[in-house]
Scaffold this motif. Structure first.
Motif, PDB file in Angstrom:
ATOM      1  N   LEU B 177      81.791 -45.460 -13.365  1.00  0.00           N
ATOM      2  CA  LEU B 177      80.694 -45.906 -14.270  1.00  0.00           C
ATOM      3  C   LEU B 177      81.474 -47.126 -15.107  1.00  0.00           C
ATOM      4  N   THR B 178      80.587 -48.273 -15.184  1.00  0.00           N
ATOM      5  CA  THR B 178      80.894 -49.166 -16.179  1.00  0.00           C
ATOM      6  C   THR B 178      79.945 -49.107 -17.553  1.00  0.00           C
ATOM      7  N   VAL B 179      80.617 -49.196 -18.856  1.00  0.00           N
ATOM      8  CA  VAL B 179      79.822 -48.823 -19.776  1.00  0.00           C
ATOM      9  C   VAL B 179      79.660 -50.059 -20.753  1.00  0.00           C
ATOM     10  N   VAL B 180      78.515 -50.251 -21.481  1.00  0.00           N
ATOM     11  CA  VAL B 180      78.261 -51.055 -22.285  1.00  0.00           C
ATOM     12  C   VAL B 180      78.382 -50.571 -23.785  1.00  0.00           C
ATOM     13  N   LYS B 181      78.207 -51.568 -24.712  1.00  0.00           N
ATOM     14  CA  LYS B 181      78.674 -51.014 -26.318  1.00  0.00           C
ATOM     15  C   LYS B 181      77.777 -50.221 -26.815  1.00  0.00           C
ATOM     16  N   GLU B 182      76.395 -50.036 -26.045  1.00  0.00           N
ATOM     17  CA  GLU B 182      75.659 -49.097 -26.975  1.00  0.00           C
ATOM     18  C   GLU B 182      75.751 -47.803 -26.615  1.00  0.00           C
ATOM     19  N   ILE B 183      76.933 -47.361 -25.709  1.00  0.00           N
ATOM     20  CA  ILE B 183      77.002 -45.896 -25.361  1.00  0.00           C
ATOM     21  C   ILE B 183      77.506 -45.110 -26.641  1.00  0.00           C
ATOM     22  N   ASN B 184      78.450 -45.777 -27.411  1.00  0.00           N
ATOM     23  CA  ASN B 184      78.979 -44.949 -28.541  1.00  0.00           C
ATOM     24  C   ASN B 184      79.660 -45.647 -29.687  1.00  0.00           C
ATOM     25  N   GLU B 185      80.143 -45.105 -30.442  1.00  0.00           N
ATOM     26  CA  GLU B 185      80.775 -46.026 -31.468  1.00  0.00           C
ATOM     27  C   GLU B 185      82.431 -45.579 -31.550  1.00  0.00           C
ATOM     28  N   PRO B 186      83.378 -46.252 -31.260  1.00  0.00           N
ATOM     29  CA  PRO B 186      84.603 -46.024 -30.968  1.00  0.00           C
ATOM     30  C   PRO B 186      85.225 -45.220 -32.203  1.00  0.00           C
ATOM     31  N   ARG B 187      86.027 -44.470 -32.149  1.00  0.00           N
ATOM     32  CA  ARG B 187      86.760 -43.937 -33.482  1.00  0.00           C
ATOM     33  C   ARG B 187      88.145 -44.641 -33.602  1.00  0.00           C
ATOM     34  N   LEU B 188      88.398 -44.873 -34.927  1.00  0.00           N
ATOM     35  CA  LEU B 188      89.710 -45.472 -35.147  1.00  0.00           C
ATOM     36  C   LEU B 188      90.951 -44.240 -35.123  1.00  0.00           C
ATOM     37  N   PRO B 189      91.980 -44.776 -34.910  1.00  0.00           N
ATOM     38  CA  PRO B 189      93.160 -43.585 -34.264  1.00  0.00           C
ATOM     39  C   PRO B 189      93.691 -43.285 -35.914  1.00  0.00           C
ATOM     40  N   THR B 190      93.765 -41.986 -36.045  1.00  0.00           N
ATOM     41  CA  THR B 190      94.372 -41.564 -37.175  1.00  0.00           C
ATOM     42  C   THR B 190      96.078 -41.816 -37.126  1.00  0.00           C
ATOM     43  N   ILE B 191      96.739 -41.981 -38.453  1.00  0.00           N
ATOM     44  CA  ILE B 191      98.070 -42.101 -38.415  1.00  0.00           C
ATOM     45  C   ILE B 191      98.761 -41.245 -37.728  1.00  0.00           C
ATOM     46  N   LYS B 192      98.467 -39.920 -37.624  1.00  0.00           N
ATOM     47  CA  LYS B 192      99.159 -38.862 -37.039  1.00  0.00           C
ATOM     48  C   LYS B 192      99.105 -39.209 -35.486  1.00  0.00           C
ATOM     49  N   ALA B 193      97.760 -39.521 -35.062  1.00  0.00           N
ATOM     50  CA  ALA B 193      97.561 -39.789 -33.409  1.00  0.00           C
ATOM     51  C   ALA B 193      98.484 -40.978 -33.261  1.00  0.00           C
ATOM     52  N   LYS B 194      98.481 -41.817 -34.037  1.00  0.00           N
ATOM     53  CA  LYS B 194      99.527 -43.121 -33.724  1.00  0.00           C
ATOM     54  C   LYS B 194     100.962 -42.533 -33.434  1.00  0.00           C
ATOM     55  N   MET B 195     101.415 -41.790 -34.487  1.00  0.00           N
ATOM     56  CA  MET B 195     102.652 -41.235 -34.383  1.00  0.00           C
ATOM     57  C   MET B 195     102.962 -40.520 -33.197  1.00  0.00           C
ATOM     58  N   LEU B 196     101.994 -39.706 -32.789  1.00  0.00           N
ATOM     59  CA  LEU B 196     102.385 -38.716 -31.556  1.00  0.00           C
ATOM     60  C   LEU B 196     102.351 -39.834 -30.455  1.00  0.00           C
ATOM     61  N   ALA B 197     101.564 -40.758 -30.256  1.00  0.00           N
ATOM     62  CA  ALA B 197     101.297 -41.723 -29.310  1.00  0.00           C
ATOM     63  C   ALA B 197     102.596 -42.259 -28.964  1.00  0.00           C
ATOM     64  N   ARG B 198     103.183 -42.600 -30.032  1.00  0.00           N
ATOM     65  CA  ARG B 198     104.882 -43.111 -30.190  1.00  0.00           C
ATOM     66  C   ARG B 198     105.764 -42.383 -29.210  1.00  0.00           C
ATOM     67  N   LYS B 199     105.559 -41.102 -29.176  1.00  0.00           N
ATOM     68  CA  LYS B 199     106.591 -40.414 -28.558  1.00  0.00           C
ATOM     69  C   LYS B 199     106.149 -40.094 -27.124  1.00  0.00           C
ATOM     70  N   LYS B 200     104.897 -40.528 -26.841  1.00  0.00           N
ATOM     71  CA  LYS B 200     104.553 -39.969 -25.390  1.00  0.00           C
ATOM     72  C   LYS B 200     105.201 -40.903 -24.375  1.00  0.00           C
ATOM     73  N   GLU B 201     105.486 -40.300 -23.202  1.00  0.00           N
ATOM     74  CA  GLU B 201     106.162 -41.206 -21.982  1.00  0.00           C
ATOM     75  C   GLU B 201     104.583 -41.873 -21.235  1.00  0.00           C
ATOM     76  N   ILE B 202     104.902 -43.128 -21.158  1.00  0.00           N
ATOM     77  CA  ILE B 202     104.021 -43.750 -20.216  1.00  0.00           C
ATOM     78  C   ILE B 202     104.711 -44.047 -18.961  1.00  0.00           C
ATOM     79  N   VAL B 203     103.992 -43.595 -17.682  1.00  0.00           N
ATOM     80  CA  VAL B 203     104.515 -43.809 -16.482  1.00  0.00           C
ATOM     81  C   VAL B 203     104.277 -45.177 -16.038  1.00  0.00           C
ATOM     82  N   SER B 204     105.505 -45.839 -15.473  1.00  0.00           N
ATOM     83  CA  SER B 204     105.236 -47.104 -14.634  1.00  0.00           C
ATOM     84  C   SER B 204     105.537 -46.983 -13.308  1.00  0.00           C
TER      85      SER B 204
END
Lengths: 401, 275
Positions: B177-204
């Protein structure tokens, strides 16, 4: 799609291909050639041997596509409710200009049910050949099926250029076709010309939100494919003579079953005039300051029998629904007259309206970039100018009655 | 349910300018962001995971710096992120990009739903989605504004935007599917979620990690070449009216009439075209 196929109508049963096949993969059954796909290696020996062009290889390698045997300009004749999409006339207009430089014929792929009137209409606008499948089996929105069939027809007929509309449907089907054919596709072109030296299609399009233009070539792959931005190029005019086109039917192509079922089409409710097709548009932007001021725009639109548009700023502020948004992330329009009220003229908005015939801007900032694109620039407070404009317009129409 | 979201890192377009002397893009100081349309794709993927459980994966192709955007995706609720990065991928047009992303998705074992934004803000092509779909051999639906329902048997019903309205379409998973902006309202990241994301591994993964034909990726795998870029020409300045509102409107209307512009008293002609 089968990788190689015998076109039954063209096969005369001569047997030359059977002799030519180094892998014993072809047999004659009921005087027609039949290929055993298990044995076939797609070497192409049979194609060279066949004197009737009755064998087509659909699978192709990315490298080593030969380009010289491709000729002509083909377009995808998009339609809805048995009417040609207006973008098709714009594509024909573009194709007729290209034809002068290429000395080639224009063909159109027309798929659907009850297509004869549309085929005649295509002829009147200058299409030389209509490549058609007229069958109830082809759904109007069966884009997967249409992409498959279009790819097969293109492989068989080998046009050097294939154009489609930069519409939602065109921009769904053509990328799929390009991926099947392993060729290039340029999206949403605003200008198409033929390079005088190498005869390649020069495809020019906006990128980076209209900040820059890019010219693109597809040198070593065929067909050279492009979608054409709606409402930018001029529509073809009907030819004076009763131009007839040749109709070629492709009934030998098997129509696959679609994976996508249409449950229904829901019309937009709040649009009385289809914005994209309106001849007059009055648009409001951030300068309106408050949703209740939208009535000014609506009244002016009503006075000139126009449609109401809006900039992204007005839509994002929640003053008016997204279906009215004009610009890069909204609709592209090309009315006779576009009146921009309180719109500064961000590049994204300009991308959606700058090919309007006449642009009139009303803004209190004399440096607003909308004025760079407007033929008539009224500097002033829109809350004074618009009511005055409505008043004088009414006086004018009143005095004429 | 397994959901894969394809994202692209783009320069913030409002800042992109051309150097008029060299005719090249000025990229200095331009901030890179997740393509705004992809934010809706991420949000929809995360919402589907919240509703139907399973996993949502973000994948992108691009230079190593795209890791930043994938980290942003992780902070928005994506479970895992993969980056296809290799100098051999550089210069890819939409055909090569579709092929490469599809190869990455195949290595991930495919998905039930693949979601992309309807187009990228820099290229504006909208071609990569259908191209990925073709390379995976699954159907695609563009410009989706709502996912109405997904049944246990894998039937999915969506609303797909079209000129003048929308279509309700039904198909079976897997689907792209490709989606248009009417589909939802994206959330903003929480500080906690940002911190957790820092620690996650991104596979290259580079080109050697993928099952691909090397002549179909990057510049060599791209049939189209950009031969020229230029700033769009501006139209000439128009006529200005200012000062007294009454007189300026009057002289404007006079000019319009003299120019023969059918602006007044004309019945709006509504064409019957379908666009």
């Amino acid at each position: 799609m089968e990788p190689i196929k015998i076109i039954i109508d063209k096969c005369v049963g001569c047997g030359l291909c059977v002799k030519a096949c180094p892998y014993n993969a072809i047999q004659m059954i009921n005087k027609k050639a039949v290929i055993d796909l298990e044995k076939c290696t797609l070497c192409g020996a049979c194609i060279e041997a066949c004197k009737f062009d009755a064998i087509v290889i659909y699978k192709r390698s990315f490298k080593g596509q030969e380009v010289t045997s491709y000729t002509g300009i083909c377009l995808y004749a998009e339609h809805r409710n048995r009417k040609l999409a207006s973008v098709v006339l714009e594509i024909i207009g573009a194709a007729r200009k290209l034809k002068e430089d290429l000395n080639a014929k224009i063909s159109a792929i027309l798929l659907g049910n009850g297509m004869n009137p549309l085929a005649e209409e295509l002829a009147l606008y200058g299409v030389d050949e209509v490549w058609m499948i007229d069958s109830p089996e082809i759904g109007e929105f069966a884009e997967d099926v249409q992409a498959e069939i279009v790819a097969e027809i293109l492989m068989e007929k080998k046009p050097e250029i294939f154009l489609g509309g930069g519409t939602i449907i065109g921009r769904s089907i053509l990328p799929r076709v390009a991926a099947k054919l392993l060729t290039g596709l340029t999206a949403d072109c605003t200008e198409l010309t033929i390079d005088s030296k190498n005869k390649l299609l020069r495809q020019t399009r906006p990128a980076f939100g209209g900040n820059i233009m890019a010219t693109i070539l597809c040198e070593n792959h065929r067909p050279q494919m492009a979608t054409v931005r709606h409402k930018v190029m001029d529509e073809a005019k009907k030819l004076k003579s009763d131009h007839k086109s040749k109709i070629l039917k492709f009934n030998h192509i098997k129509i696959p079953k679609t994976k996508i079922e249409v449950l229904g089409f829901v019309k937009e409710k709040d649009i009385t005039v289809n914005l994209v097709d309106a001849d007059f548009i009055v648009s409001g932007g951030r300068g309106l300051q408050d949703p209740k001021n939208l009535v000014l725009i609506e009244e002016l639109a009503k006075t000139i029998n126009g449609a109401v548009g809006a900039s992204r700023a007005a839509v994002d502020a929640g003053w008016i629904s997204y279906s009215h948004q004009i610009g890069l992330t909204g609709k592209t329009v090309k009315p006779i007259v576009y009146v921009a009220c309180g719109i500064s003229g961000a590049i994204q908005h300009l991308a959606g309206m700058k090919s309007s015939d006449i642009i009139i801007a009303i803004n209190n900032d004399s440096n607003a970039s909308i004025f760079d694109f407007s033929q008539y620039c009224i500097i002033g407070d829109l809350f004074e100018v618009v009511p005055e404009l409505i008043k004088q317009l009414k006086e004018l129409t009143g005095s004429k009655k | 349910m397994k959901i894969i979201v394809c994202i692209k890192q783009v320069p913030d377009t409002t800042n992109v300018k051309m150097n008029p002397e060299t005719n090249t893009l000025i990229r200095d100081g331009v901030v890179s962001i997740i393509n705004p349309f992809d934010a809706y794709a991420i949000e929809e993927g995360v919402r589907l995971r919240e509703k139907y459980r399973g996993e949502v994966i973000a994948i992108s192709m691009g230079p190593p710096q795209v890791e930043e955007s994938l980290r942003d995706a992780l902070s928005l609720g994506v479970d895992n992120a993969y980056l296809l990065t290799d100098i051999a991928f550089a210069g890819a047009d939409t055909l090569a990009t579709g092929y490469t992303l599809a190869a990455g998705i195949k290595k991930l074992g495919g998905a039930d739903i693949i979601i992309l934004g309807r187009q990228a803000m820099d290229g504006d092509t909208g071609q990569v989605g259908p191209s990925v779909g073709e390379n995976l051999g699954i159907p695609h639906i563009t410009n989706v504004k709502k996912i109405e329902q997904i049944d246990k048997d894998g039937t999915i019903i969506v609303e797909r935007l079209l000129e003048g309205g929308y279509l309700r379409l039904k198909t079976k998973l897997p689907v792209l599917l490709t989606v248009v902006k009417e589909i939802n309202e994206p959330r903003l990241p929480t500080i906690k979620a940002k911190m957790l994301a820092r620690k996650k591994e991104i596979v290259s993964w580079d080109s050697n990690n993928l099952d691909i034909e090397t002549d179909r990726i990057g510049l060599s795998g791209s049939p189209t070449q950009v031969i020229k870029i230029f700033t769009p020409p501006k139209t000439t300045k128009g006529k200005f009216y200012q000062g007294n509102v009454k007189t300026s409107v009057a002289s404007f209307l006079k000019d319009i009439q003299n120019a023969g512009i059918q602006f007044i008293k004309k019945e709006s002609k509504i064409k019957n075209g379908t666009n």
